[in-house]
Write a protein that holds these residues in place. Structure first.
Motif, PDB file in Angstrom:
ATOM      1  N   UNK A 112      62.883  69.990  52.538  1.00  0.00           N
ATOM      2  CA  UNK A 112      61.832  69.102  51.991  1.00  0.00           C
ATOM      3  C   UNK A 112      60.456  69.731  52.199  1.00  0.00           C
ATOM      4  N   UNK A 113      60.231  70.245  53.390  1.00  0.00           N
ATOM      5  CA  UNK A 113      58.917  70.844  53.692  1.00  0.00           C
ATOM      6  C   UNK A 113      58.636  72.010  52.749  1.00  0.00           C
ATOM      7  N   UNK A 114      59.647  72.841  52.562  1.00  0.00           N
ATOM      8  CA  UNK A 114      59.499  74.016  51.701  1.00  0.00           C
ATOM      9  C   UNK A 114      59.205  73.591  50.259  1.00  0.00           C
ATOM     10  N   UNK A 115      59.985  72.635  49.752  1.00  0.00           N
ATOM     11  CA  UNK A 115      59.814  72.238  48.356  1.00  0.00           C
ATOM     12  C   UNK A 115      58.525  71.433  48.142  1.00  0.00           C
ATOM     13  N   UNK A 116      58.112  70.678  49.159  1.00  0.00           N
ATOM     14  CA  UNK A 116      56.837  69.942  49.052  1.00  0.00           C
ATOM     15  C   UNK A 116      55.691  70.938  48.894  1.00  0.00           C
ATOM     16  N   UNK A 117      55.780  72.028  49.628  1.00  0.00           N
ATOM     17  CA  UNK A 117      54.733  73.058  49.542  1.00  0.00           C
ATOM     18  C   UNK A 117      54.702  73.680  48.136  1.00  0.00           C
ATOM     19  N   UNK A 118      55.882  74.045  47.623  1.00  0.00           N
ATOM     20  CA  UNK A 118      55.940  74.623  46.267  1.00  0.00           C
ATOM     21  C   UNK A 118      55.391  73.636  45.232  1.00  0.00           C
ATOM     22  N   UNK A 119      55.778  72.379  45.391  1.00  0.00           N
ATOM     23  CA  UNK A 119      55.388  71.348  44.438  1.00  0.00           C
ATOM     24  C   UNK A 119      53.869  71.173  44.410  1.00  0.00           C
ATOM     25  N   UNK A 120      53.280  71.032  45.580  1.00  0.00           N
ATOM     26  CA  UNK A 120      51.824  70.817  45.646  1.00  0.00           C
ATOM     27  C   UNK A 120      51.087  72.049  45.119  1.00  0.00           C
ATOM     28  N   UNK A 121      51.625  73.227  45.381  1.00  0.00           N
ATOM     29  CA  UNK A 121      51.022  74.453  44.836  1.00  0.00           C
ATOM     30  C   UNK A 121      51.028  74.418  43.310  1.00  0.00           C
ATOM     31  N   UNK A 122      52.147  73.998  42.719  1.00  0.00           N
ATOM     32  CA  UNK A 122      52.223  73.912  41.256  1.00  0.00           C
ATOM     33  C   UNK A 122      51.179  72.938  40.713  1.00  0.00           C
ATOM     34  N   UNK A 123      51.045  71.802  41.367  1.00  0.00           N
ATOM     35  CA  UNK A 123      50.056  70.810  40.916  1.00  0.00           C
ATOM     36  C   UNK A 123      48.664  71.439  40.926  1.00  0.00           C
ATOM     37  N   UNK A 124      48.298  71.994  42.068  1.00  0.00           N
ATOM     38  CA  UNK A 124      46.943  72.535  42.230  1.00  0.00           C
ATOM     39  C   UNK A 124      46.691  73.673  41.241  1.00  0.00           C
ATOM     40  N   UNK A 150      48.388  65.737  52.386  1.00  0.00           N
ATOM     41  CA  UNK A 150      47.286  65.459  53.326  1.00  0.00           C
ATOM     42  C   UNK A 150      46.562  66.740  53.729  1.00  0.00           C
ATOM     43  N   UNK A 151      47.284  67.848  53.767  1.00  0.00           N
ATOM     44  CA  UNK A 151      46.643  69.124  54.130  1.00  0.00           C
ATOM     45  C   UNK A 151      45.532  69.471  53.142  1.00  0.00           C
ATOM     46  N   UNK A 152      45.651  68.968  51.911  1.00  0.00           N
ATOM     47  CA  UNK A 152      44.650  69.265  50.873  1.00  0.00           C
ATOM     48  C   UNK A 152      43.731  68.074  50.604  1.00  0.00           C
ATOM     49  N   UNK A 153      43.928  67.003  51.373  1.00  0.00           N
ATOM     50  CA  UNK A 153      43.143  65.786  51.165  1.00  0.00           C
ATOM     51  C   UNK A 153      43.297  65.257  49.737  1.00  0.00           C
ATOM     52  N   UNK A 154      44.508  65.347  49.255  1.00  0.00           N
ATOM     53  CA  UNK A 154      44.821  65.050  47.855  1.00  0.00           C
ATOM     54  C   UNK A 154      45.246  63.581  47.714  1.00  0.00           C
ATOM     55  N   UNK A 155      44.890  62.937  46.608  1.00  0.00           N
ATOM     56  CA  UNK A 155      45.354  61.568  46.370  1.00  0.00           C
ATOM     57  C   UNK A 155      46.788  61.618  45.838  1.00  0.00           C
ATOM     58  N   UNK A 156      47.741  61.442  46.730  1.00  0.00           N
ATOM     59  CA  UNK A 156      49.158  61.508  46.362  1.00  0.00           C
ATOM     60  C   UNK A 156      49.736  60.104  46.417  1.00  0.00           C
ATOM     61  N   UNK A 157      50.437  59.743  45.361  1.00  0.00           N
ATOM     62  CA  UNK A 157      51.114  58.450  45.348  1.00  0.00           C
ATOM     63  C   UNK A 157      52.598  58.748  45.233  1.00  0.00           C
ATOM     64  N   UNK A 158      53.355  58.353  46.234  1.00  0.00           N
ATOM     65  CA  UNK A 158      54.776  58.691  46.225  1.00  0.00           C
ATOM     66  C   UNK A 158      55.591  57.590  46.876  1.00  0.00           C
ATOM     67  N   UNK A 159      56.903  57.711  46.748  1.00  0.00           N
ATOM     68  CA  UNK A 159      57.782  56.743  47.390  1.00  0.00           C
ATOM     69  C   UNK A 159      59.197  57.248  47.451  1.00  0.00           C
ATOM     70  N   UNK A 160      59.903  56.741  48.448  1.00  0.00           N
ATOM     71  CA  UNK A 160      61.329  57.035  48.590  1.00  0.00           C
ATOM     72  C   UNK A 160      62.075  56.431  47.402  1.00  0.00           C
ATOM     73  N   UNK A 161      62.909  57.227  46.742  1.00  0.00           N
ATOM     74  CA  UNK A 161      63.748  56.685  45.669  1.00  0.00           C
ATOM     75  C   UNK A 161      64.743  55.708  46.284  1.00  0.00           C
ATOM     76  N   UNK A 162      64.925  54.563  45.622  1.00  0.00           N
ATOM     77  CA  UNK A 162      65.925  53.607  46.085  1.00  0.00           C
ATOM     78  C   UNK A 162      67.064  53.584  45.081  1.00  0.00           C
ATOM     79  N   UNK A 163      68.285  53.786  45.561  1.00  0.00           N
ATOM     80  CA  UNK A 163      69.459  53.674  44.683  1.00  0.00           C
ATOM     81  C   UNK A 163      70.692  53.442  45.543  1.00  0.00           C
ATOM     82  N   UNK A 164      71.445  52.394  45.204  1.00  0.00           N
ATOM     83  CA  UNK A 164      72.619  52.061  46.023  1.00  0.00           C
ATOM     84  C   UNK A 164      73.908  51.993  45.213  1.00  0.00           C
TER      85      UNK A 164
END
Ligand code: GUN
Ligand code: ZN
Length: 430
Positions: A112-124, A150-164
């Protein structure tokens, strides 16, 4: 500690008005100045008018570039970054064959940490400074994304996917765990720094009645928390929803039944809606999210912009990566333009810019923080280089206006046209 101000000199285009109007012509300063101090915008206007007042500011010369507000991507999936552009399926088999196996990898926090970094890089890199990003079902995956943003002080809106239900066992939560984990995450992240939380039932087929009901309760308990889900994307999906929820009048009515149609509710796709659904979205002040590259890539259908506008529904543009095929919001507008062309209703570049800046900011009651370059807002902005390559250089010889630059870059541009991305006054693009 107060810092001295910085004056950015460039062409500048944004929408300053705070009344909702997709036809807004915007404010354009051919030789403009944007003044930033302590992470926020202090002034915007003509260079000749502002320069004398800010003679002691640090000057950053971006002449021959275009500054626009930081872009808002209203719907995409961070775990799907690595599975962008997988061949040949439509929604339901695409989910089964590619999406669910990929999202299982988020069981590992390190991943998750690795992919979050890649993802935020793509956005920026693409000029996106605010994103409504689905996480995976794993609670810690949302933590990883909020921490990275948060490392970039970015306005991120996210949430855990819910599916059962109707997904692999490894990706199932339960009604109780979805409620508990979502509430824990709201308490931990909603309003922490610039982060905000979105309740995220994946879509009606993967949530039981009990789960939707508990999430609806949370939605009522936390009225300023966002809600994001999928609605009416694909015909087989719609037929499935009909069979799973036979008592509900329509797909939208399923969400309505569980109190999830309201301001700050974002419905991805909205392709095959009935007239009554458009009216209901407008009445509820919910947002229909137009995801053109995804709708074409998954063969889902053409968003009916005319109908959305005729009913005065708030609309936002989004990439929907990894069903969508680009992180670039300008490219995404370019595909929206082509869809409009097929329907004899082309969307102008100004309208496109509006749908990725001030339009959604107003719809989400966030326009005093993001979406425009008005004094007081966060200094989230993008510096576009209209001359970034040879073809762009040739095209700019016929340059007409700020809108013309944006239009051209929406077809021939990519992340190389984004010279810099500023978030809360800091250059983040490397
Ligand atoms: N519907 C339910 N889940 C998804 C998803 O991950 N992507 C898209 N495009 N549609 C969905
Ligand atoms: Zn999606």
């Amino acid at each position: 500690m107060t810092h001295s101000s910085t004056l950015y000199r460039a062409s500048i285009l944004h929408f300053s008005q705070t009344t909702h109007n997709i036809g807004d012509q915007g404010d354009y300063f051919a030789d403009g100045a944007l003044i930033v101090q302590n992470a926020r915008i202090v002034a915007v206007g003509h260079f000749s008018e502002l320069a004398p007042d800010y003679a002691t500011s640090v000057l950053v010369d971006y002449r021959n570039r275009l500054i626009i507000p930081g872009l808002i991507d209203s719907h995409l999936h961070y775990p799907q970054t690595e599975m962008i552009a997988k061949y040949g399926e439509q929604l339901l088999t695409w989910l089964e064959n590619f999406t669910f196996p990929t999202e299982q990898k988020f069981e590992s926090y390190t991943y998750c940490e690795l992919m979050a970094k890649h993802f935020v890089t793509q956005l920026i890199n693409n000029g996106t400074t605010t994103a409504f990003a689905y996480s995976s079902v794993h609670k810690h995956a949302a933590d990883a994304l909020f921490i990275e943003a948060s490392k970039h002080n970015m306005a991120m809106i996210s949430g855990k996917v819910c599916m059962d239900r109707h997904c692999p066992d490894a990706l199932k939560d339960t009604p109780a765990s979805a409620q508990r984990d979502s509430e824990d995450l709201i308490n931990k992240w909603h309003g922490k720094g610039r982060n905000l939380y979105a309740l995220t039932p994946r879509f009606a087929p993967t949530s039981s009645h009990e789960q939707l009901s508990l999430l609806g309760e949370l939605a009522q308990q936390y009225p300023d928390v966002f809600i994001q889900t999928h609605l009416s994307e694909n015909q087989s999906e719609i037929d499935w929803v009909k069979s799973l929820f036979p008592k509900q009048k329509s797909y939208l009515d399923v969400y309505d039944h569980y109190n999830m149609v309201r301001p700050r509710a974002l419905f991805g796709h909205c392709l095959h809606l009935e007239q009554q659904d458009w009216q209901r979205l407008a009445e509820a002040k919910a947002t229909a999210v137009f995801c053109p590259t995804s709708n074409l890539f998954l063969g889902s259908g053409l968003f009916n912009l005319k109908e959305a506008q005729a009913n005065d529904v708030s609309i936002a543009l989004a990439t929907d990566v990894g069903g969508g095929t680009s992180f670039n919001m300008l490219r995404t507008y370019g595909e929206a333009y082509k869809i409009g062309q097929l329907q004899n209703n082309p969307l102008s570049a100004l309208e496109g810019l509006y749908l990725m800046t001030q339009g959604p900011a107003l719809a989400y009651s966030m326009a005093d923080e993001i979406g425009n370059l008005n004094p007081g807002t966060f200094a989230d902005f993008v510096v576009l280089d209209p001359h970034f390559n040879q073809l762009a250089e040739l095209r700019m010889a016929n340059f007409e206006s700020g809108e013309d630059i944006l239009f051209a870059l929406s077809f021939i541009g990519d992340e190389r046209a984004v010279e810099a991305t500023y978030i809360a006054g800091k250059q983040c693009k490397v």
